[in-house]
Write an enzyme that holds these catalytic residues in place. Structure first.
Site, mmCIF file in Angstrom:
data_model
loop_
_atom_site.group_PDB
_atom_site.id
_atom_site.type_symbol
_atom_site.label_atom_id
_atom_site.label_comp_id
_atom_site.label_asym_id
_atom_site.label_seq_id
_atom_site.Cartn_x
_atom_site.Cartn_y
_atom_site.Cartn_z
ATOM 1 C CG HIS A 245 -0.242 0.036 2.540
ATOM 2 N ND1 HIS A 245 0.174 1.186 3.141
ATOM 3 C CD2 HIS A 245 0.105 -0.968 3.373
ATOM 4 C CE1 HIS A 245 0.735 0.913 4.297
ATOM 5 N NE2 HIS A 245 0.714 -0.397 4.459
ATOM 6 C CG ASN A 246 -0.201 4.670 0.983
ATOM 7 O OD1 ASN A 246 -0.820 3.913 1.729
ATOM 8 N ND2 ASN A 246 -0.664 5.861 0.611
#
Length: 280
Positions: A245-246
């Protein structure tokens, strides 16, 4: 899959700088130098195999400009700048035989929610599910059992192989190919220890796949905790790769099999990560 090219047709595809020798053979296959038979095409893509050119039985061989050898009787050498690239041009003519273009339309077994925008030239295959608000672009092909979540977007000229999952609010650009059973937009791996228990941190961001990306089979690109997880334009990802994520992956990168990118990591443009590399 039946192939049939004349030597002149091969030459028209690869646009050689020079021709050496001649052959009247019809080209019916492609093989490595060491295993090629008469009637087949081969290439010298790596100098370490140079000695095999003198022994190959291939009727047509793609060779680089610096190769000075001469063909045998009944054999044609086509001199090109990059034999591997030239061979790819030939394979591009063959690929539609492997993946013939389907007629546009939606298969009767597909489930398409109200408000979905499916381009008139797109194809939605058997047992696909497309949720409300999703957009499917021109000439895009969703093969069997693809899932497209709510408000997700798939651009033009994409091909999603069987079992691909694109979760809600995520986006795929143009000319993207995603192979079987890859998941884009699954939850990022985020927990906080609260009172001796792991409490899930909601993942409310999205995942963006930019134009001209290819993603192999069995990969996961997690959605962001907030904001975006991004795979940059032109990047190519092998099988079984995890993108946390990210994370931000730059443009035109190469990620080989079983690479793992942890959450919030940043990879610059044109990076090459070998098999099982981890970035944290």
């Amino acid at each position: 899959m039946q192939l049939s090219f004349t030597p002149d047709e091969i030459a028209a595809i690869v646009q050689p700088r020079a021709r050496r020798g001649a052959t009247g053979a019809t080209i019916c296959g492609i093989s490595a130098l060491g295993t090629a038979r008469p009637g087949e095409l081969s290439f010298l893509g790596n100098p370490r195999y140079k000695s095999e050119v003198t022994r190959t039985k291939a009727s047509v061989v793609l060779v680089p400009r610096e190769y000075a050898g001469k063909p045998r009787s009944g054999q044609l050498f086509l001199v090109v700048d990059q034999p591997s690239v030239a061979l790819a041009r030939v394979c591009a003519r063959i690929e539609p035989l492997l993946w013939p273009a389907p007629p546009p339309g939606v298969h009767p077994s597909a489930v398409i929610a109200a408000g979905v925008k499916v381009a008139a030239t797109a194809t939605v295959g058997p047992l696909c599910v497309v949720e409300a608000g999703a957009v499917i672009g021109e000439r895009t092909h969703l093969q069997a059992s693809v899932f497209i979540g709510r408000n997700a977007v798939v651009g033009d000229d994409c091909r999603l192989m069987p079992g691909v999952r694109l979760y809600a609010e995520c986006r795929i650009g143009h000319r993207v190919r995603v192979h079987a059973n890859t998941v884009i937009g699954s939850d990022g791996f985020g927990y906080e220890l609260v009172g001796g228990r792991h409490e899930k941190v909601p993942q409310i961001g999205t995942a963006i796949i930019e134009d001209d990306v290819e993603i192999g089979a069995g990969c996961a690109v997690d959605r962001a905790r907030f904001g975006r997880t991004v795979v940059g334009e032109g990047t190519k990802i092998d099988n079984l790769v995890q993108v946390g994520h990210n994370a931000t992956i730059g443009r035109h990168c190469i990620l080989c099999g079983q690479v793992g990118i942890s959450g919030s990591a940043t990879i610059g443009d044109y990076a090459v990560l070998g098999g099982q590399v981890g970035v944290a």
